[in-house]
Design a protein around this motif. Structure first.
Motif, PDB file in Angstrom:
ATOM      1  N   VAL A  44       0.880  -1.169   0.000  1.00 57.75           N
ATOM      2  CA  VAL A  44       0.000   0.000   0.000  1.00 57.75           C
ATOM      3  C   VAL A  44       0.918   1.220   0.000  1.00 57.75           C
ATOM      4  O   VAL A  44       1.778   1.355   0.882  1.00 57.75           O
ATOM      5  CB  VAL A  44      -0.905   0.034   1.242  1.00 57.75           C
ATOM      6  CG1 VAL A  44      -1.824   1.248   1.200  1.00 57.75           C
ATOM      7  CG2 VAL A  44      -1.711  -1.255   1.360  1.00 57.75           C
ATOM      8  N   GLY A  79      -2.357   5.780  -1.088  1.00 55.95           N
ATOM      9  CA  GLY A  79      -3.664   5.163  -0.898  1.00 55.95           C
ATOM     10  C   GLY A  79      -3.975   4.073  -1.891  1.00 55.95           C
ATOM     11  O   GLY A  79      -5.039   3.460  -1.819  1.00 55.95           O
ATOM     12  N   GLU A  80      -3.050   3.787  -2.797  1.00 57.57           N
ATOM     13  CA  GLU A  80      -3.284   2.738  -3.785  1.00 57.57           C
ATOM     14  C   GLU A  80      -2.531   1.461  -3.398  1.00 57.57           C
ATOM     15  O   GLU A  80      -1.516   1.503  -2.704  1.00 57.57           O
ATOM     16  CB  GLU A  80      -2.904   3.225  -5.176  1.00 57.57           C
ATOM     17  CG  GLU A  80      -3.808   4.393  -5.585  1.00 57.57           C
ATOM     18  CD  GLU A  80      -3.540   4.935  -6.973  1.00 57.57           C
ATOM     19  OE1 GLU A  80      -4.499   5.406  -7.597  1.00 57.57           O
ATOM     20  OE2 GLU A  80      -2.372   4.913  -7.417  1.00 57.57           O
ATOM     21  N   ILE A  81      -3.081   0.332  -3.864  1.00 55.82           N
ATOM     22  CA  ILE A  81      -2.571  -0.991  -3.513  1.00 55.82           C
ATOM     23  C   ILE A  81      -1.969  -1.635  -4.757  1.00 55.82           C
ATOM     24  O   ILE A  81      -2.558  -1.564  -5.830  1.00 55.82           O
ATOM     25  CB  ILE A  81      -3.722  -1.901  -3.016  1.00 55.82           C
ATOM     26  CG1 ILE A  81      -4.466  -1.282  -1.833  1.00 55.82           C
ATOM     27  CG2 ILE A  81      -3.200  -3.292  -2.673  1.00 55.82           C
ATOM     28  CD1 ILE A  81      -5.737  -2.067  -1.441  1.00 55.82           C
ATOM     29  N   VAL A 100       2.401  -6.331   3.284  1.00 56.83           N
ATOM     30  CA  VAL A 100       1.988  -7.566   3.945  1.00 56.83           C
ATOM     31  C   VAL A 100       2.426  -8.696   3.029  1.00 56.83           C
ATOM     32  O   VAL A 100       2.156  -8.657   1.827  1.00 56.83           O
ATOM     33  CB  VAL A 100       0.465  -7.630   4.144  1.00 56.83           C
ATOM     34  CG1 VAL A 100       0.067  -8.950   4.804  1.00 56.83           C
ATOM     35  CG2 VAL A 100      -0.027  -6.457   4.982  1.00 56.83           C
ATOM     36  N   PHE A 110      -4.728  -1.306  -7.486  1.00 54.75           N
ATOM     37  CA  PHE A 110      -6.100  -0.957  -7.131  1.00 54.75           C
ATOM     38  C   PHE A 110      -6.168   0.415  -6.483  1.00 54.75           C
ATOM     39  O   PHE A 110      -5.321   0.748  -5.644  1.00 54.75           O
ATOM     40  CB  PHE A 110      -6.681  -1.984  -6.153  1.00 54.75           C
ATOM     41  CG  PHE A 110      -6.637  -3.382  -6.670  1.00 54.75           C
ATOM     42  CD1 PHE A 110      -7.516  -3.797  -7.649  1.00 54.75           C
ATOM     43  CD2 PHE A 110      -5.685  -4.278  -6.207  1.00 54.75           C
ATOM     44  CE1 PHE A 110      -7.459  -5.094  -8.152  1.00 54.75           C
ATOM     45  CE2 PHE A 110      -5.621  -5.569  -6.698  1.00 54.75           C
ATOM     46  CZ  PHE A 110      -6.515  -5.975  -7.677  1.00 54.75           C
ATOM     47  N   ALA A 111      -7.179   1.170  -6.851  1.00 57.60           N
ATOM     48  CA  ALA A 111      -7.456   2.464  -6.230  1.00 57.60           C
ATOM     49  C   ALA A 111      -8.857   2.425  -5.632  1.00 57.60           C
ATOM     50  O   ALA A 111      -9.705   1.639  -6.067  1.00 57.60           O
ATOM     51  CB  ALA A 111      -7.360   3.578  -7.270  1.00 57.60           C
ATOM     52  N   VAL A 112      -9.097   3.255  -4.631  1.00 55.27           N
ATOM     53  CA  VAL A 112     -10.426   3.304  -4.002  1.00 55.27           C
ATOM     54  C   VAL A 112     -11.501   3.581  -5.050  1.00 55.27           C
ATOM     55  O   VAL A 112     -12.613   3.052  -4.975  1.00 55.27           O
ATOM     56  CB  VAL A 112     -10.460   4.370  -2.890  1.00 55.27           C
ATOM     57  CG1 VAL A 112     -11.850   4.482  -2.294  1.00 55.27           C
ATOM     58  CG2 VAL A 112      -9.459   4.025  -1.786  1.00 55.27           C
ATOM     59  N   ILE A 145      -7.593  -9.020  -0.414  1.00 62.24           N
ATOM     60  CA  ILE A 145      -7.128  -7.630  -0.429  1.00 62.24           C
ATOM     61  C   ILE A 145      -8.329  -6.749  -0.747  1.00 62.24           C
ATOM     62  O   ILE A 145      -9.096  -7.063  -1.662  1.00 62.24           O
ATOM     63  CB  ILE A 145      -6.064  -7.421  -1.531  1.00 62.24           C
ATOM     64  CG1 ILE A 145      -4.897  -8.382  -1.349  1.00 62.24           C
ATOM     65  CG2 ILE A 145      -5.599  -5.968  -1.573  1.00 62.24           C
ATOM     66  CD1 ILE A 145      -3.942  -8.409  -2.551  1.00 62.24           C
ATOM     67  N   GLY A 146      -8.489  -5.645  -0.012  1.00 61.77           N
ATOM     68  CA  GLY A 146      -9.613  -4.770  -0.329  1.00 61.77           C
ATOM     69  C   GLY A 146      -9.520  -3.429   0.348  1.00 61.77           C
ATOM     70  O   GLY A 146      -8.510  -3.086   0.966  1.00 61.77           O
ATOM     71  N   PHE A 147     -10.602  -2.676   0.177  1.00 64.92           N
ATOM     72  CA  PHE A 147     -10.728  -1.360   0.804  1.00 64.92           C
ATOM     73  C   PHE A 147     -11.926  -1.359   1.753  1.00 64.92           C
ATOM     74  O   PHE A 147     -12.956  -1.975   1.467  1.00 64.92           O
ATOM     75  CB  PHE A 147     -10.955  -0.275  -0.250  1.00 64.92           C
ATOM     76  CG  PHE A 147      -9.781  -0.013  -1.157  1.00 64.92           C
ATOM     77  CD1 PHE A 147      -8.674   0.691  -0.687  1.00 64.92           C
ATOM     78  CD2 PHE A 147      -9.782  -0.444  -2.471  1.00 64.92           C
ATOM     79  CE1 PHE A 147      -7.589   0.943  -1.514  1.00 64.92           C
ATOM     80  CE2 PHE A 147      -8.697  -0.194  -3.313  1.00 64.92           C
ATOM     81  CZ  PHE A 147      -7.597   0.497  -2.835  1.00 64.92           C
ATOM     82  N   ILE A 169      -5.895   4.894   5.138  1.00 66.12           N
ATOM     83  CA  ILE A 169      -5.630   5.760   3.986  1.00 66.12           C
ATOM     84  C   ILE A 169      -6.123   7.180   4.265  1.00 66.12           C
ATOM     85  O   ILE A 169      -5.439   8.146   3.958  1.00 66.12           O
ATOM     86  CB  ILE A 169      -6.304   5.169   2.727  1.00 66.12           C
ATOM     87  CG1 ILE A 169      -5.643   3.835   2.377  1.00 66.12           C
ATOM     88  CG2 ILE A 169      -6.222   6.137   1.560  1.00 66.12           C
ATOM     89  CD1 ILE A 169      -6.319   3.100   1.246  1.00 66.12           C
ATOM     90  N   ALA A 219      -7.134   0.285   3.618  1.00 69.55           N
ATOM     91  CA  ALA A 219      -6.820  -0.875   2.783  1.00 69.55           C
ATOM     92  C   ALA A 219      -6.686  -2.048   3.741  1.00 69.55           C
ATOM     93  O   ALA A 219      -6.191  -1.879   4.854  1.00 69.55           O
ATOM     94  CB  ALA A 219      -5.511  -0.656   2.030  1.00 69.55           C
ATOM     95  N   VAL A 227      -5.779  -6.421   4.261  1.00 73.71           N
ATOM     96  CA  VAL A 227      -5.316  -7.727   3.780  1.00 73.71           C
ATOM     97  C   VAL A 227      -5.713  -8.728   4.845  1.00 73.71           C
ATOM     98  O   VAL A 227      -5.441  -8.512   6.037  1.00 73.71           O
ATOM     99  CB  VAL A 227      -3.787  -7.760   3.590  1.00 73.71           C
ATOM    100  CG1 VAL A 227      -3.329  -9.145   3.128  1.00 73.71           C
ATOM    101  CG2 VAL A 227      -3.335  -6.695   2.599  1.00 73.71           C
TER     102      VAL A 227
END
Lengths: 116, 116
Positions: free
Chosen positions: A61, A81-83, A106, B6-8, B39-41, B63, B104, B106
């Motif tokens: 992240v 803020g991006e993964i 992670v 990935f972005a929000v 993995i997520g938001f 974030i 974010a 995990v």
């Protein structure tokens, strides 16, 4: 294990193994703590890069700055803020942009054990 | 699996199961993709909270905004760029502060499978 909170200011960075760029890692939770995942912070100097074939599943992240990750799938660029999801077995080149970057990561399983 | 970013803005949020607060989750990678981790938001409305006994190891990176997590170990508060490690088996109350929060996350293994 307990619930814990980590800030970059708490981290003790060490140069990432296997390369001599200004790229540093600081594990906050790892194999020493008995759980299945490693948690830490990464720090990349301006325009620094490393190439690696991933021995573990690695999620970054971006906290500060900007990184590009090049793989067989092309290049993705991520900012705050991006993964970036980097599956085990992928060969990646991670490159910080001109402002450098700070990341949270992670890995599953523990990257230090997989690299040993 | 490939390297992905990935972005929000890419996320499709759904209300977190088992509670009716304004707390939402958006898996970006999970059991559908064949890997070991989700993995997520996450998105928390102002002053919203949930209480949960963790069925998986859950790592949050804040974030935006601010969250407090209360467990047997006390209460930790995290803001942007900070990590909260919540080991499997811990009973936690996660509470967003007045500005809400975006995270974010995990999890290992997949939280949706563990909750099923």
């Amino acid at each position: 294990m307990q619930v814990r909170k980590f800030a970059v200011a708490d981290a003790t960075f060490e140069r990432s193994p296997g390369q001599d760029a200004d790229i540093f890692a600081a594990n906050m939770i790892d194999q020493r703590h008995g759980g299945p995942i490693t948690i830490g912070f990464g720090r990349y100097g301006p325009n620094q890069s490393l190439e690696e074939t991933l021995a573990v599943h690695d999620v970054m992240v971006v906290i500060e700055g900007r990184l590009s990750v090049t793989s067989d799938a092309g290049t993705v660029t991520a900012g705050p803020g991006e993964i970036v999801s980097m599956p085990k077995g992928e060969k990646v080149t991670i490159r910080a942009h001109e402002q450098g970057a700070v990341t949270a990561y992670v890995t599953y399983p523990h990257w230090q054990e997989a690299a040993a």
